[in-house]
Write a protein that holds these residues in place. Structure first.
Motif, short mmCIF file in Angstrom:
data_model
loop_
_atom_site.label_atom_id
_atom_site.label_comp_id
_atom_site.label_asym_id
_atom_site.label_seq_id
_atom_site.Cartn_x
_atom_site.Cartn_y
_atom_site.Cartn_z
N ARG A 229 0.84 -1.21 0.00
CA ARG A 229 0.00 0.00 0.00
C ARG A 229 0.87 1.26 0.00
O ARG A 229 0.62 2.20 -0.75
CB ARG A 229 -0.94 -0.01 1.21
N ASP A 230 1.93 1.25 0.82
CA ASP A 230 2.81 2.42 0.88
C ASP A 230 3.48 2.66 -0.48
O ASP A 230 3.63 3.80 -0.91
CB ASP A 230 3.89 2.22 1.95
N ARG A 233 1.04 4.24 -2.74
CA ARG A 233 0.81 5.64 -2.36
C ARG A 233 1.99 6.53 -2.78
O ARG A 233 1.81 7.70 -3.05
CB ARG A 233 0.57 5.75 -0.85
#
Ligand code: GDP
Ligand code: CA
Length: 336
Positions: A229-230, A233
């Motif tokens: 997810r990071d 992002r």
């Protein structure tokens, strides 16, 4: 141009097949191709549906991708091999081992045997997948989200009301997702890491696509792998999603049962808000939804989304190529 797709099985595989067909029309040799254009597609596949079954490692989403992109898929079914037979599973049932709810096709079994043999030599799942793909030439790099055994389990009410965990495949295939799910648990997630190449594929992409895959047990599981997810992002690439929900229902399968379990309404707008916009802490920059949801597109635009409604039923490859082109168009302006 480097394109990275975060995919489950049938929805993601069909979308990716359309994406590759679209790219073939704009690549060198194609009439309208800009000089020197090349494209490289990397698919990060959900492996949360994987399981050990009858002594072999089964990777449903990787195999659906491999067969669909390699031209071997059972088209009507959407998964498995075409011209498949089930003599082995039928014969196995006579031993009464249990687990008869899951049928391994005879041809499909060859894939699982090959995979298991390769895993037993000590190769990781990424290398094993690459080795299997040599046969099928899928035209895209298929990367498992992780090489560790992370398996989605579903918490349901047991006979006495206490919680029971079922493997996702047992809940989905045996119970047709009809047992109300309390929650999904990714067993083994904590110590897992993204598979080889996964973080690079997100960082170095020119575009990232979240195809019309199940937002909970396909894309949600990939995003849950620590670091993914990071990376999504943080990537400089725009991230565009395509809605798996049309007119308040999943197109096929039982994704509504999964969304219900996490408290998300089955609507194209609710799924977009569940993923969230990157400028608000989410993972998407743009959302492509179906013309049936034109009102939802308008609503999302009013909230600040880049959203567009187009036909998104993946009825055949040319139609799906058009959907992929629309997804790329939607973020073309923001592409570096
Ligand atoms: P699975 O692992 O085989 O369940 O496949 P995915 O997670 O990749 O995709 C499942 C999702 O694809 C379902 O939630 C469907 O709603 C969606 N889907 C299937 N066919 C279509 C289609 O033609 N158009 C759109 N927009 N979504 C689709
Ligand atoms: Ca799946």
């Amino acid at each position: 141009m480097k394109i990275t797709v975060l995919s489950g099985g049938v929805g993601g595989a069909r979308f990716t097949r359309g994406l590759l067909a679209h790219l073939r029309t704009v690549l060198p040799g194609a009439p309208d191709a800009p000089a020197g254009t090349t494209a490289e597609v990397t698919v990060v596949a959900n492996t949360g549906d994987d399981m050990w079954f009858r002594g072999v490692r089964v990777c449903p989403d990787l195999d659906t991708l491999m067969y669909t992109l390699g031209g071997a898929v059972h088209e009507d079914q959407g998964w498995g091999r075409r011209e498949e037979t089930t003599r082995t599973s039928t014969d196995l049932a006579a031993y009464g081992l249990g687990g008869e709810w899951f049928t391994l096709g005879d041809l499909d079994l060859a894939t699982h045997l090959a995979r298991t043999e390769l895993l037993r030599t000590g190769l990781g799942l990424a290398d094993v997948t690459a080795r299997l793909c040599r046969r099928w030439s899928p035209g895209a790099r298929l990367l498992p989200m992780t090489e560790q055994e992370v398996e989605t389990h579903v918490e349901v009410d047991g006979p006495d009301g206490s919680p029971v965990l079922l493997h996702f495949e047992e809940w989905w295939v045996r119970h047709r997702a009809a047992l109300p799910a309390r929650r999904f648990v990714q067993v083994g997630l904590g110590p897992s890491q993204p598979g080889p190449g996964v973080l690079d594929a997100l960082r170095d992409a020119d575009v990232v696509v979240v195809p019309p895959s199940n937002p909970v047990v396909s894309v949600g599981t990939i995003l849950a792998v620590p670091g993914v997810r990071d990376a999504l992002r943080a990537t400089r690439a725009p991230v565009v999603g395509v809605s798996p929900v049309i007119g308040g229902a999943p197109v096929r399968g039982m994704a509504d049962a999964c969304l219900r379990a996490i408290g998300v309404e089955t609507s194209a707008a609710a799924v977009a808000r569940h993923y969230g916009r990157r400028d608000e802490g989410g993972v998407l920059d743009a959302w492509l939804l179906d013309t049936a949801d034109a009102a939802a597109a308008e609503e999302l635009r009013a909230e600040g989304w880049v959203a567009r409604a187009v036909p998104t039923l993946m009825t055949d490859v040319p139609t799906t190529a058009r959907i992929a082109a629309d997804a790329l168009d939607l973020v073309a302006a923001g592409r570096r």
